[in-house]
Design a protein around this motif. Structure first.
Motif, PDB file in Angstrom:
ATOM      1  N   SER A  62       3.080   0.699 -15.697  1.00 37.25           N
ATOM      2  CA  SER A  62       2.919   0.336 -14.279  1.00 37.25           C
ATOM      3  C   SER A  62       4.227   0.528 -13.536  1.00 37.25           C
ATOM      4  O   SER A  62       4.256   1.016 -12.406  1.00 37.25           O
ATOM      5  CB  SER A  62       2.503  -1.127 -14.106  1.00 37.25           C
ATOM      6  N   THR A  63       5.330   0.120 -14.176  1.00 34.26           N
ATOM      7  CA  THR A  63       6.635   0.216 -13.526  1.00 34.26           C
ATOM      8  C   THR A  63       6.983   1.666 -13.211  1.00 34.26           C
ATOM      9  O   THR A  63       7.337   2.000 -12.077  1.00 34.26           O
ATOM     10  CB  THR A  63       7.734  -0.383 -14.426  1.00 34.26           C
ATOM     11  N   VAL A  64       6.838   2.522 -14.224  1.00 35.00           N
ATOM     12  CA  VAL A  64       7.187   3.928 -14.019  1.00 35.00           C
ATOM     13  C   VAL A  64       6.364   4.519 -12.872  1.00 35.00           C
ATOM     14  O   VAL A  64       6.895   5.143 -11.942  1.00 35.00           O
ATOM     15  CB  VAL A  64       6.962   4.736 -15.318  1.00 35.00           C
ATOM     16  N   VAL A  65       5.048   4.271 -12.923  1.00 35.56           N
ATOM     17  CA  VAL A  65       4.184   4.873 -11.908  1.00 35.56           C
ATOM     18  C   VAL A  65       4.420   4.242 -10.528  1.00 35.56           C
ATOM     19  O   VAL A  65       4.542   4.946  -9.520  1.00 35.56           O
ATOM     20  CB  VAL A  65       2.707   4.747 -12.329  1.00 35.56           C
ATOM     21  N   ALA A  66       4.510   2.895 -10.481  1.00 38.41           N
ATOM     22  CA  ALA A  66       4.622   2.225  -9.181  1.00 38.41           C
ATOM     23  C   ALA A  66       5.972   2.506  -8.518  1.00 38.41           C
ATOM     24  O   ALA A  66       6.041   2.766  -7.316  1.00 38.41           O
ATOM     25  CB  ALA A  66       4.423   0.718  -9.340  1.00 38.41           C
ATOM     26  N   VAL A  67       7.050   2.471  -9.311  1.00 36.71           N
ATOM     27  CA  VAL A  67       8.358   2.776  -8.730  1.00 36.71           C
ATOM     28  C   VAL A  67       8.395   4.244  -8.287  1.00 36.71           C
ATOM     29  O   VAL A  67       8.884   4.576  -7.204  1.00 36.71           O
ATOM     30  CB  VAL A  67       9.501   2.463  -9.725  1.00 36.71           C
ATOM     31  N   GLY A  68       7.815   5.109  -9.125  1.00 38.44           N
ATOM     32  CA  GLY A  68       7.743   6.531  -8.767  1.00 38.44           C
ATOM     33  C   GLY A  68       7.002   6.731  -7.456  1.00 38.44           C
ATOM     34  O   GLY A  68       7.455   7.454  -6.566  1.00 38.44           O
ATOM     35  N   LEU A  69       5.852   6.056  -7.330  1.00 39.02           N
ATOM     36  CA  LEU A  69       5.075   6.152  -6.093  1.00 39.02           C
ATOM     37  C   LEU A  69       5.875   5.619  -4.911  1.00 39.02           C
ATOM     38  O   LEU A  69       5.882   6.216  -3.832  1.00 39.02           O
ATOM     39  CB  LEU A  69       3.786   5.332  -6.211  1.00 39.02           C
ATOM     40  N   GLY A  70       6.550   4.485  -5.139  1.00 41.29           N
ATOM     41  CA  GLY A  70       7.349   3.876  -4.072  1.00 41.29           C
ATOM     42  C   GLY A  70       8.419   4.842  -3.583  1.00 41.29           C
ATOM     43  O   GLY A  70       8.662   4.970  -2.388  1.00 41.29           O
ATOM     44  N   ILE A  71       9.065   5.527  -4.523  1.00 45.25           N
ATOM     45  CA  ILE A  71      10.089   6.500  -4.144  1.00 45.25           C
ATOM     46  C   ILE A  71       9.460   7.664  -3.389  1.00 45.25           C
ATOM     47  O   ILE A  71       9.923   8.068  -2.329  1.00 45.25           O
ATOM     48  CB  ILE A  71      10.828   7.011  -5.403  1.00 45.25           C
ATOM     49  N   LEU A  72       8.334   8.144  -3.941  1.00 44.81           N
ATOM     50  CA  LEU A  72       7.668   9.303  -3.334  1.00 44.81           C
ATOM     51  C   LEU A  72       7.316   9.039  -1.869  1.00 44.81           C
ATOM     52  O   LEU A  72       7.634   9.839  -0.991  1.00 44.81           O
ATOM     53  CB  LEU A  72       6.400   9.645  -4.122  1.00 44.81           C
ATOM     54  N   LEU A 125       0.156  -2.987  -8.215  1.00 46.30           N
ATOM     55  CA  LEU A 125       0.360  -3.437  -6.839  1.00 46.30           C
ATOM     56  C   LEU A 125       1.668  -4.203  -6.594  1.00 46.30           C
ATOM     57  O   LEU A 125       2.435  -3.829  -5.705  1.00 46.30           O
ATOM     58  CB  LEU A 125      -0.840  -4.253  -6.352  1.00 46.30           C
ATOM     59  N   PRO A 126       1.947  -5.257  -7.367  1.00 40.03           N
ATOM     60  CA  PRO A 126       3.174  -6.013  -7.037  1.00 40.03           C
ATOM     61  C   PRO A 126       4.435  -5.155  -7.149  1.00 40.03           C
ATOM     62  O   PRO A 126       5.345  -5.274  -6.321  1.00 40.03           O
ATOM     63  CB  PRO A 126       3.215  -7.136  -8.073  1.00 40.03           C
ATOM     64  N   ILE A 127       4.470  -4.284  -8.151  1.00 42.71           N
ATOM     65  CA  ILE A 127       5.671  -3.460  -8.327  1.00 42.71           C
ATOM     66  C   ILE A 127       5.781  -2.444  -7.196  1.00 42.71           C
ATOM     67  O   ILE A 127       6.843  -2.238  -6.615  1.00 42.71           O
ATOM     68  CB  ILE A 127       5.663  -2.752  -9.698  1.00 42.71           C
ATOM     69  N   PHE A 128       4.646  -1.850  -6.858  1.00 43.21           N
ATOM     70  CA  PHE A 128       4.663  -0.846  -5.785  1.00 43.21           C
ATOM     71  C   PHE A 128       5.092  -1.465  -4.463  1.00 43.21           C
ATOM     72  O   PHE A 128       5.977  -0.948  -3.781  1.00 43.21           O
ATOM     73  CB  PHE A 128       3.278  -0.208  -5.649  1.00 43.21           C
ATOM     74  N   GLU A 129       4.470  -2.575  -4.110  1.00 43.98           N
ATOM     75  CA  GLU A 129       4.783  -3.198  -2.813  1.00 43.98           C
ATOM     76  C   GLU A 129       6.252  -3.628  -2.752  1.00 43.98           C
ATOM     77  O   GLU A 129       6.916  -3.460  -1.740  1.00 43.98           O
ATOM     78  CB  GLU A 129       3.868  -4.405  -2.546  1.00 43.98           C
ATOM     79  N   LEU A 132       8.534  -0.662  -2.351  1.00 50.60           N
ATOM     80  CA  LEU A 132       8.429  -0.182  -0.980  1.00 50.60           C
ATOM     81  C   LEU A 132       9.289  -1.035  -0.052  1.00 50.60           C
ATOM     82  O   LEU A 132      10.078  -0.522   0.745  1.00 50.60           O
ATOM     83  CB  LEU A 132       6.961  -0.264  -0.551  1.00 50.60           C
ATOM     84  N   THR A 133       9.133  -2.350  -0.165  1.00 53.31           N
ATOM     85  CA  THR A 133       9.914  -3.255   0.685  1.00 53.31           C
ATOM     86  C   THR A 133      11.406  -3.046   0.435  1.00 53.31           C
ATOM     87  O   THR A 133      12.196  -2.961   1.363  1.00 53.31           O
ATOM     88  CB  THR A 133       9.560  -4.720   0.377  1.00 53.31           C
ATOM     89  N   GLY A 134      11.779  -2.957  -0.853  1.00 56.79           N
ATOM     90  CA  GLY A 134      13.189  -2.813  -1.193  1.00 56.79           C
ATOM     91  C   GLY A 134      13.786  -1.534  -0.636  1.00 56.79           C
ATOM     92  O   GLY A 134      14.907  -1.526  -0.131  1.00 56.79           O
ATOM     93  N   LEU A 135      13.031  -0.447  -0.707  1.00 61.42           N
ATOM     94  CA  LEU A 135      13.579   0.843  -0.282  1.00 61.42           C
ATOM     95  C   LEU A 135      13.568   1.008   1.232  1.00 61.42           C
ATOM     96  O   LEU A 135      14.331   1.794   1.780  1.00 61.42           O
ATOM     97  CB  LEU A 135      12.796   1.991  -0.929  1.00 61.42           C
ATOM     98  N   THR A 136      12.692   0.260   1.927  1.00 63.53           N
ATOM     99  CA  THR A 136      12.612   0.456   3.378  1.00 63.53           C
ATOM    100  C   THR A 136      13.413  -0.586   4.159  1.00 63.53           C
ATOM    101  O   THR A 136      13.699  -0.384   5.321  1.00 63.53           O
ATOM    102  CB  THR A 136      11.155   0.452   3.878  1.00 63.53           C
ATOM    103  N   ASN A 137      13.750  -1.699   3.513  1.00 65.15           N
ATOM    104  CA  ASN A 137      14.474  -2.734   4.257  1.00 65.15           C
ATOM    105  C   ASN A 137      15.956  -2.810   3.925  1.00 65.15           C
ATOM    106  O   ASN A 137      16.517  -3.890   3.801  1.00 65.15           O
ATOM    107  CB  ASN A 137      13.852  -4.113   4.015  1.00 65.15           C
ATOM    108  N   LEU A 138      16.588  -1.650   3.734  1.00 66.25           N
ATOM    109  CA  LEU A 138      18.030  -1.672   3.463  1.00 66.25           C
ATOM    110  C   LEU A 138      18.774  -2.006   4.749  1.00 66.25           C
ATOM    111  O   LEU A 138      18.295  -1.705   5.838  1.00 66.25           O
ATOM    112  CB  LEU A 138      18.458  -0.288   2.982  1.00 66.25           C
ATOM    113  N   PRO A 139      19.957  -2.634   4.632  1.00 68.96           N
ATOM    114  CA  PRO A 139      20.741  -2.892   5.840  1.00 68.96           C
ATOM    115  C   PRO A 139      21.007  -1.559   6.547  1.00 68.96           C
ATOM    116  O   PRO A 139      21.519  -0.635   5.918  1.00 68.96           O
ATOM    117  CB  PRO A 139      22.049  -3.476   5.311  1.00 68.96           C
ATOM    118  N   PRO A 140      20.653  -1.440   7.833  1.00 67.19           N
ATOM    119  CA  PRO A 140      20.764  -0.138   8.506  1.00 67.19           C
ATOM    120  C   PRO A 140      22.182   0.429   8.474  1.00 67.19           C
ATOM    121  O   PRO A 140      22.351   1.634   8.308  1.00 67.19           O
ATOM    122  CB  PRO A 140      20.318  -0.419   9.936  1.00 67.19           C
TER     123      PRO A 140
END
Ligand SMILES: Nc1ncnc2c1ncn2[C@@H]1O[C@H](COP(=O)(O)OP(=O)(O)OP(=O)(O)O)[C@@H](O)[C@H]1O
Ligand SMILES: [Mg+2]
Lengths: 245, 309
Positions: A62-72, A125-129, A132-140
């Motif tokens: 799940s981690t590999v796929v969800a993190v991969g999807l999140g990056i994609l 789901l939890p890993i993907f979400e 996603l949050t982690g990669l999109t909410n970086l300090p600008p």
């Protein structure tokens, strides 16, 4: 205090799994009609290890796929896949694992595989979400500095975005692991070797002691894994200055 | 040398930078001033292509920047942003080493450079090298941000209100340090500020922006004595002009022979400091360290140039 309790829980678990028979007295009160107090058809230790193995493999996948999807979906080229990825991971979580088992058995047969598939889908789901949050909410201003400094897109991902998203990603993995740990018990209905076997045997023979010891081991494992992950998250977060002290 | 030619940025139907042209000579400091929203940051970010211009171009030493891959261009240009933007998961040393590491410097070179820069900013390497950004004060974070921008010895340095978060005392010190460092390294510097005082203190040239347009571009003395537009006059602050003008010149530059009593004033002090000292101590002339005097009359006639213009 909390640490002491955790250590006690861990110690109890280890001792119990090493020699379940020594704890027979503890479970005797749950037994009627002189039935055995400890489940012995399969060793509890070997069931526990196989249970953990199933969960570990499923969560890793799940981690590999969800993190991969999140990056994609956070790359410009993959942005259009965001709605699709959201739908797939949500369905994975909302579709009941029992139903997944029922559907998977005709295709994959009895044994570990249907359970792995069910846990894998359930854990996405939890890993993907969180990814996603982690990669999109970086300090600008940090993303801005990374760009301004001349890091390429890939360098920004590996050197800045993923490390900063790590605490959140770990939190996602923790949720998946804990959910999977409980859910894996149903795998025993399709002949996967899990602690569910003990619980089901208890239900079939009306032996409450079996149900209690199966549930107890799963519960303790969940608590310990939860705490271990949380400690790891805090450490990563502290290292990047998010959680001070 | 950096040449900005008819640079324009349009978002939707608003023009935020409008046909700006200006040249900054090698080793000079250009200070961009203007009110909030006048397009200073946008203009600055077009230089390292964090913002792609809608039209116009930027040449660095004659080379058109649009022909250089963006990431390669940015490694050549130091960039210190509004609010430092240090990487929170990397130590002070690793932060400073960012661009040298991207450029594949040897580890020994990187280490030497990091220590050199920390020394330069008066942060003892032994003490600060391995700290994490959150273990620094706001002023230290900003200094590390500037050190990081300087790390790979860029020919050009862009700074966006680098001293915004500092209190006035530390701010004046930081400006002085920056100026010294810039002179020593010969770096060309474009700095954004909305503080006219800072622009006068730092700039060899001041660029005044309003609503995306470059209203005036010239040496501080010219901007102060001949404001090109009412807006520039307003930005300077009518009452402040004589004092700003005085702050441009050093006491040593106008000292004449003569005698005066009382405490001496350093030759490097500004005329503004000298005026304050005259008024404060009630003297009409001050002895200058190393010989000569500066008189109240001199100071007054200098200040009067602001109103003559
Ligand atoms: N990405 C964008 N899309 C649309 N409008 C933008 C964008 N970036 C900036 N602007 C607008 O361009 C104008 C100039 O912005 P800019 O950041 O260059 O101002 P500034 O002079 O640096 O102001 P400040 O002193 O507040 O930092 C502002 O009106 C702003 O709203
Ligand atoms: Mg700005």
């Amino acid at each position: 205090m909390a640490r002491l309790l955790l250590a006690a829980a861990a110690l109890f678990l280890v001792l119990f799994l090493a020699s379940p028979e020594s704890f027979a007295g503890l479970f005797r009160p749950f037994v009627t009609n002189n039935a055995p107090a400890i489940y012995t058809q399969t060793g509890l230790l070997s069931l526990t290890l196989s249970h953990l193995g199933l969960v570990g493999v499923a969560v890793l996948a799940s981690t590999v796929v969800a993190v991969g999807l999140g990056i994609l979906v956070t790359r410009p080229a993959g942005r259009e896949f965001l709605p699709l990825a959201r739908t797939v991971t949500s369905i994975g979580q909302t579709f009941p694992p029992v139903a997944v088992l029922a559907l998977a058995v005709p295709i994959l047969g009895f044994g570990a595989w249907p359970t792995l598939v069910a846990l894998f889908l359930y854990g996405l789901l939890p890993i993907f979400e969180n990814t996603l949050t982690g990669l999109t909410n970086l300090p600008p201003e940090v993303s801005e500095a990374a760009r301004g400094m001349g890091l390429t897109r890939r360098q920004r991902l590996v050197q800045v975005e993923l490390p900063l998203a790590m605490p959140l990603i770990l939190a996602g993995i923790r949720l998946s692991a804990v959910i999977s740990l409980a859910t894996a018990t149903i795998g025993s209905t399709v002949a996967a070797k899990t602690l569910g076997e003990v619980i089901i045997a208890g239900l079939l023979s009306s032996n409450t002691a079996y149900v209690v010891q199966g549930g107890l081991v799963v519960g303790l494992l969940a608590i310990l894994i939860y705490e271990a992950f949380q400690a790891l998250e805090t450490r990563t977060a502290r290292r990047i200055g998010l959680a001070r002290r | 040398m950096i040449e900005i030619q008819n640079l324009t940025k349009i978002y939707g139907d608003t023009t935020v930078v409008d046909q700006v042209s200006m040249t900054v000579e090698t080793g000079q400091i250009a200070a961009l001033v203007g009110t909030s929203g006048s397009g200073k940051t946008t203009l600055l970010r077009m230089i390292n292509r964090l913002v792609e211009p809608s039209s116009g171009k930027v040449l660095i030493d004659g080379e058109d920047t649009s022909r250089i891959p963006a990431h390669a261009l940015r490694r050549r240009i130091g960039y210190a942003i509004q609010g430092h933007g240090l990487f929170p998961h990397r130590s002070v040393a690793q932060n400073i080493a960012t661009v040298p590491a991207l450029l594949k410097w040897s580890e020994a070179d990187i280490r030497a450079r990091v220590d050199e820069l920390l020394e330069l900013f008066q942060m003892s390497p032994a003490q600060f090298r391995d700290r994490m950004p959150y273990e620094l004060s706001g002023g230290q974070q900003q200094r590390v941000g500037v050190a990081r921008a300087l790390a790979a010895r860029p020919e050009l340095l862009l700074m966006d209100e680098p001293f915004g978060a500092l209190d006035p005392v530390i701010r004046a010190k930081a400006q002085q340090d920056l100026r010294d460092i810039q002179r020593r390294l010969g770096t060309t510097l474009v700095i954004v500020t909305h503080d006219m005082e800072e622009a006068v203190a730092l700039g060899d040239r001041i660029a005044v922006m309003d609503k995306g347009e470059l209203l005036q571009y010239g040496p501080p003395s010219e901007v102060l004595t001949q404001p090109a537009a009412p807006f520039v006059r307003e930005l300077i602050g009518e009452g402040e002009r004589p004092f700003r003008l005085l702050s441009l010149t050093r006491v040593g530059d106008i000292a004449k022979t003569g005698e005066a009593g009382g405490e001496t004033i350093p030759a490097g002090a500004s005329l503004r400091d000298a005026l304050a000292e005259c008024l404060w101590s009630g003297r009409s002339a001050l002895p200058v360290e190393g010989g000569g005097v500066v008189t109240l009359d001199q100071l007054e006639s200098r200040a009067a140039q602001a109103s003559v213009a």
